[in-house]
Each structure stands twice: as structure tokens, then as C-alpha cells.
Design an enzyme around this catalytic site. Structure first.
Site, mmCIF file in Angstrom:
data_model
loop_
_atom_site.group_PDB
_atom_site.id
_atom_site.type_symbol
_atom_site.label_atom_id
_atom_site.label_comp_id
_atom_site.label_asym_id
_atom_site.label_seq_id
_atom_site.Cartn_x
_atom_site.Cartn_y
_atom_site.Cartn_z
ATOM 1 N N HIS A 25 0.826 -1.209 0.000
ATOM 2 C CA HIS A 25 0.000 0.000 0.000
ATOM 3 C C HIS A 25 0.857 1.254 0.000
ATOM 4 C CE1 HIS A 25 -3.924 -1.825 0.277
ATOM 5 N NE2 HIS A 25 -3.544 -2.595 1.275
ATOM 6 N N ASP A 78 0.092 -6.253 4.205
ATOM 7 C CA ASP A 78 -1.156 -6.893 3.776
ATOM 8 C C ASP A 78 -1.432 -6.596 2.306
ATOM 9 O OD1 ASP A 78 -1.612 -4.151 4.453
ATOM 10 O OD2 ASP A 78 -3.766 -4.520 4.325
ATOM 11 N N GLU A 79 -2.292 -7.405 1.732
ATOM 12 C CA GLU A 79 -2.818 -7.202 0.382
ATOM 13 C C GLU A 79 -1.706 -6.903 -0.629
ATOM 14 O OE1 GLU A 79 -7.332 -5.693 1.213
ATOM 15 O OE2 GLU A 79 -5.789 -4.139 1.298
ATOM 16 N N VAL A 80 -0.700 -7.773 -0.632
ATOM 17 C CA VAL A 80 0.430 -7.621 -1.551
ATOM 18 C C VAL A 80 0.189 -8.530 -2.755
ATOM 19 C CG1 VAL A 80 2.930 -7.815 -1.832
ATOM 20 C CG2 VAL A 80 1.963 -7.080 0.370
#
Length: 288
Positions: A25, A78-80
Site C-alpha cells: 500500500h 497486507d494485500e500484496v
């Protein structure tokens, strides 16, 4: 100014845990430092193959260490979505030369960021995807931050790591259809019977994400549901109301909501079906 603010927060017993969420992010960083992007068509995650990426992270963390004295620092993780690393020629070459998959590179990035934080005398905090993907490789000082669902903290503490609970199903305040009862009954120690392992759960965090909130509705979204989680976290497990919540807890939340309203904080009615909605009719703030 930073020193004055730090003293004021400490006097109030408040610690601020800052976060930079890497590598996933951080797309906006490339607006100032385009070399952080693997390519113009791959702007997230950051370029794992470039030393410059980690030089920038080191510089940012070094500056932030002067501002945030608290011992924990959140590094995200997160959310990679690593697919475009394979589609970027110089990153793909870097991976091939090291016989690494994109999952390996994700681990490499997270662990390298952890090293930077630890060198600055911080304890690293990472979102649970890092534990789910390569928990055995995380630095033993790591605090794992749960968000995807229940049942994570028991697995984390069983491995000897510490945990923070933010299960999105109950403690994400931007989920407007979660009633106060579910917020209240969410228990960070659920599924952890061993007292030594229970001590590895540092607590929890209710998360207020900003995609659907601004100054016109943020207070109504936070309050009073955050207070239900606060009572859960600030009370001993044995002291939490376990009987009929309508008779043991609801009156306290109504009263607290009234206090907030009287002090100019736009807390929404406690029993709204959807958070931050206005009252459905006239009446005292004690019963709306």
C-alpha cells in the site's frame, strides 16, 4: 512541536503506533520517487529488486523514529499482489538470478523492512498475511495483527509470537451493518486457554478506514460502537458482562452516547440497524 505533542500524549497515557504499509500500500510514494515503482504499469507493490527502495524506507523510518517514541511500529504487509513483479523484466531477472518466486520476494521484502525497524529499536508489527505466508520466518519479536477473520491469534501465540486482534467481521467500524452486540461480544482471547499464551495477546484495535467517511460522518461511524469494544478490552475477562446484554450493558452505552452528545461529539444512536444513521424518531438520547 513534536516534543511538546509527545509529552502531552504521554501525560494522557496515549501511545501512538505509526504505520507505513509496505510493500503493497505504498503506490503514492512513486509520485515523489518514481524509481520506487517497478514500472509505469506496475506501481504496486514497490520494487523489491532495487536497493533504492530500502534506502527510502530507511530514511522514512529514521525520520519517523524522531517523532514516534512508542516501541511498536507497524510495517503493514497486507494485500500484496505480486503478479506484476513477474511481468517487469528487470524484476523478473532479479528473481531468476536468485531462484526466487514472487512469494519468496514478498518474504524477502517484509523481513528486510523488519530489520530496518529493529535496527531503529522498534518492535515490528505486521498484518496477518505475513504470518499466514511465512510465519516461521518472521522475526521472533514480531507482533502479528489479525484482520481477515477469527481464529488467527490462537495460531500466532501457539508459535510464541504476540498478537493484536482486529477481526474485520466485528471490529472494522466501516462495516456499518455490525451491531453493537457483536462488537461487544468479540473476545481477543477466544480459543486461547493457556494463561501464558493469553499474555501474548496485546489487545485489539477497532479500525476506522476512511474510504466512505469524512468530517461529515466519521464521529457517528466511530461512536458509540468503539465504546463497546473498549469495555471488552479494558476489562478483565471475568468482569465482562455475559448475561442478557440488553439489561447489563445497553444502559451504559446509552448513557455514554448521551455524554458524548452533550460534549459536542456526534455519536449515533446505539441500536441503529446501520451505524451512523440518525434516530428513527423523537426521544431522549438515552433511548434512541
Amino acid at each position: 512541536m513534536h516534543a511538546i505533542l509527545s509529552v502531552m500524549l504521554r501525560k494522557e497515557g496515549i501511545h501512538v503506533m505509526a504505520e507505513i504499509d509496505v510493500p503493497g500500500h505504498a503506490e503514492s510514494w512513486g509520485n515523489g520517487y518514481p524509481k520506487l515503482w517497478p514500472s509505469l504499469s506496475c506501481t504496486e507493490p514497490l520494487d523489491v529488486s532495487s536497493n533504492f527502495t530500502f534506502e527510502v524506507i530507511t530514511g522514512i523510518l529514521s525520520d519517523m523514529r524522531k517523532i514516534f517514541p512508542f516501541g511498536l511500529f507497524h510495517l503493514g504487509g497486507d494485500e500484496v499482489y505480486t503478479g506484476c513483479w513477474n511481468l517487469t523484466p528487470h524484476v523478473k531477472q532479479w528473481l531468476d538470478e536468485r531462484n526466487m518466486t514472487t512469494k519468496d520476494a514478498y518474504k524477502y521484502f517484509v523481513l528486510k523492512a523488519q530489520e530496518i525497524a529493529i535496527d531503529l529499536n522498534w518492535i515490528p508489527v505486521n498484518w496477518e498475511e505475513t504470518f499466514n505466508s511465512f510465519g516461521g520466518s518472521l522475526n521472533p519479536r514480531t507482533v502479528v495483527h489479525n484482520w481477515l477473520g477469527p481464529g488467527v491469534c490462537p495460531k500466532v501465540v501457539a508459535k510464541g509470537l504476540r498478537c493484536i486482534m482486529s477481526n474485520q467481521g466485528v471490529w472494522y467500524l466501516d462495516h456499518l451493518d455490525v451491531p453493537w452486540e457483536q462488537v461487544y461480544t468479540a473476545e481477543p482471547l477466544a480459543g486461547i486457554d493457556d494463561t501464558a499464551q493469553q499474555k501474548l495477546v496485546l489487545g485489539g484495535e477497532v479500525c476506522m478506514w476512511g474510504e466512505t467517511a469524512d468530517t461529515s460522518d466519521v464521529q457517528q461511524t466511530i461512536w458509540p460502537r468503539a465504546a463497546a469494544a473498549a469495555e471488552r478490552m479494558w476489562s478483565q475477562l471475568e468482569a465482562i458482562s455475559a448475561q442478557d446484554l440488553e439489561t447489563t450493558v445497553l444502559a451504559r452505552l446509552h448513557y455514554f452516547r448521551c455524554l458524548l452528545n452533550h460534549r459536542g461529539i456526534a455519536a449515533a444512536p446505539v441500536t441503529n440497524f446501520y451505524a451512523r444513521r440518525p434516530p428513527i424518531g423523537p426521544g431522549s438520547c438515552f433511548v434512541q
